[in-house]
Design an enzyme around this catalytic site. Sequence first.
Site, mmCIF file in Angstrom:
data_model
loop_
_atom_site.group_PDB
_atom_site.id
_atom_site.type_symbol
_atom_site.label_atom_id
_atom_site.label_comp_id
_atom_site.label_asym_id
_atom_site.label_seq_id
_atom_site.Cartn_x
_atom_site.Cartn_y
_atom_site.Cartn_z
ATOM 1 N N GLN A 184 0.823 -1.211 0.000
ATOM 2 C CA GLN A 184 0.000 0.000 0.000
ATOM 3 C C GLN A 184 0.856 1.260 0.000
ATOM 4 O O GLN A 184 0.477 2.286 -0.572
ATOM 5 C CB GLN A 184 -0.898 -0.016 1.239
ATOM 6 C CG GLN A 184 -1.776 1.203 1.423
ATOM 7 C CD GLN A 184 -2.341 1.254 2.835
ATOM 8 O OE1 GLN A 184 -1.768 1.846 3.739
ATOM 9 N NE2 GLN A 184 -3.478 0.608 3.030
ATOM 10 N N TYR A 233 -13.015 0.257 6.273
ATOM 11 C CA TYR A 233 -11.613 0.023 5.908
ATOM 12 C C TYR A 233 -11.342 0.374 4.449
ATOM 13 O O TYR A 233 -10.279 0.898 4.114
ATOM 14 C CB TYR A 233 -11.233 -1.423 6.217
ATOM 15 C CG TYR A 233 -11.425 -1.754 7.672
ATOM 16 C CD1 TYR A 233 -10.645 -1.134 8.651
ATOM 17 C CD2 TYR A 233 -12.407 -2.641 8.090
ATOM 18 C CE1 TYR A 233 -10.834 -1.394 9.996
ATOM 19 C CE2 TYR A 233 -12.607 -2.916 9.433
ATOM 20 C CZ TYR A 233 -11.815 -2.287 10.380
ATOM 21 O OH TYR A 233 -12.013 -2.537 11.711
ATOM 22 N N LEU A 234 -12.291 0.098 3.572
ATOM 23 C CA LEU A 234 -12.118 0.457 2.167
ATOM 24 C C LEU A 234 -12.039 1.967 2.002
ATOM 25 O O LEU A 234 -11.294 2.471 1.148
ATOM 26 C CB LEU A 234 -13.270 -0.112 1.330
ATOM 27 C CG LEU A 234 -13.265 0.250 -0.156
ATOM 28 C CD1 LEU A 234 -11.981 -0.206 -0.831
ATOM 29 C CD2 LEU A 234 -14.481 -0.359 -0.850
ATOM 30 N N ALA A 235 -12.786 2.696 2.808
ATOM 31 C CA ALA A 235 -12.772 4.163 2.721
ATOM 32 C C ALA A 235 -11.352 4.704 2.857
ATOM 33 O O ALA A 235 -10.945 5.621 2.131
ATOM 34 C CB ALA A 235 -13.679 4.758 3.798
ATOM 35 N N ASP A 236 -10.569 4.124 3.781
ATOM 36 C CA ASP A 236 -9.179 4.557 3.964
ATOM 37 C C ASP A 236 -8.374 4.406 2.680
ATOM 38 O O ASP A 236 -7.535 5.244 2.350
ATOM 39 C CB ASP A 236 -8.492 3.724 5.057
ATOM 40 C CG ASP A 236 -9.150 3.872 6.413
ATOM 41 O OD1 ASP A 236 -9.876 4.861 6.611
ATOM 42 O OD2 ASP A 236 -8.945 2.997 7.267
ATOM 43 N N GLN A 237 -8.651 3.307 1.952
ATOM 44 C CA GLN A 237 -7.856 2.981 0.767
ATOM 45 C C GLN A 237 -8.191 3.865 -0.434
ATOM 46 O O GLN A 237 -7.384 3.991 -1.361
ATOM 47 C CB GLN A 237 -8.089 1.517 0.364
ATOM 48 C CG GLN A 237 -8.060 0.524 1.494
ATOM 49 C CD GLN A 237 -6.673 0.298 2.034
ATOM 50 O OE1 GLN A 237 -5.722 0.229 1.278
ATOM 51 N NE2 GLN A 237 -6.556 0.197 3.340
ATOM 52 N N HIS A 257 -9.188 7.014 11.458
ATOM 53 C CA HIS A 257 -8.199 6.604 10.455
ATOM 54 C C HIS A 257 -8.419 7.365 9.149
ATOM 55 O O HIS A 257 -7.473 7.878 8.531
ATOM 56 C CB HIS A 257 -8.367 5.102 10.210
ATOM 57 C CG HIS A 257 -7.079 4.353 10.066
ATOM 58 N ND1 HIS A 257 -6.549 4.032 8.846
ATOM 59 C CD2 HIS A 257 -6.229 3.852 10.991
ATOM 60 C CE1 HIS A 257 -5.419 3.352 9.026
ATOM 61 N NE2 HIS A 257 -5.207 3.232 10.319
#
Length: 338
Positions: free
Chosen positions: A103, A283-287, A308
């Site tokens: 990442q 968690y996808l939002a962070d990516q 996060h």
Amino acid sequence: MKRMIALDGAQGEGGGQILRSALSLSMITGQPFTITGIRAGRAKPGLLRQHLTAVKAAAEICRATVEGAELGSQRLVFRPGTVRGGDYRFAIGSAGSCTLVLQTVLPALWFADGPSRVEVSGGTDNPSAPPADFIRRVLEPLLAKIGVHQQTTLLRHGFYPAGGGVVATEVSPVASFNSLQLGERGNIVQMRGEVLLAGVPRHVAEREIATLAASFSLHEQAVHSLPRDQGPGNTVSLEVESENITERFFVVGEKRVSAEVVAAQLVKEVKRYLASPAAVGEYLADQLVLPMALAGTGEFTVAHPSCHLLTNIAVVERFLPVRFGLIETDGVTRVSIE
């Protein structure tokens, strides 16, 4: 000479994401940065092996000069050079997350002078990081819509705490970025339950699948038994395929925690996602923040903006001339480039 950006590692959630995002953005923009208080919000602050591997990987790919790159360091100075495509291999030396190292460096390779392959050895099924299947089945299809072409392959599983896994990604330079629009999830098309086992009795997987099936109508149920030398380990995943997006949730099994309790944790997480009409999980939002910022346009909806996510946005705005807008309506937050 470009200005030095000063970052406080204690801001927001105070974890490793600040460092990873800063490394990515520094490589892309050519802006040097200094960060103090690295992972100040964690029980064991400073650089762990996976963070140090990410720093060294970033430095190798862009031929940076670095100060403070050592285990336990809470201060780092990073002066990037030019990003170069190529064949890279990095070893974490522990069960630290392979995907978090990837990442860090992959976004910079979107701007390289040619195609690249990056192989990282370490942990693949880690309770505090997205597994490779999340990258392959959830993130990369969305990146393709944005214009990013990369393909991740899981070569060998490595469960926490032993590690020993290997993940590789092939990536090409991006010709142009497109806008990602993820305002609505759409209707559910199907749900898939999956269990990975290595050196763990098969009845554990059967009980985990039964717990999932008691709460959801599963279109597919799969149990994958891995060689014993890749364990011991157990991961339970549930994939929700909707009209506009596929999301994947997972829980890593733990010693002395029953199969039913492990699967129930996953059920709770998926129910929380489905209780909101938001398209994107926490968690996808962070990516999605970094690729969306690089595109300069786009939006997605999430039920609750995590600390996060907010921290990641703050770091991105320090490096790029973009501003994010967050508007909450009826329990859903719309995140967009203003």
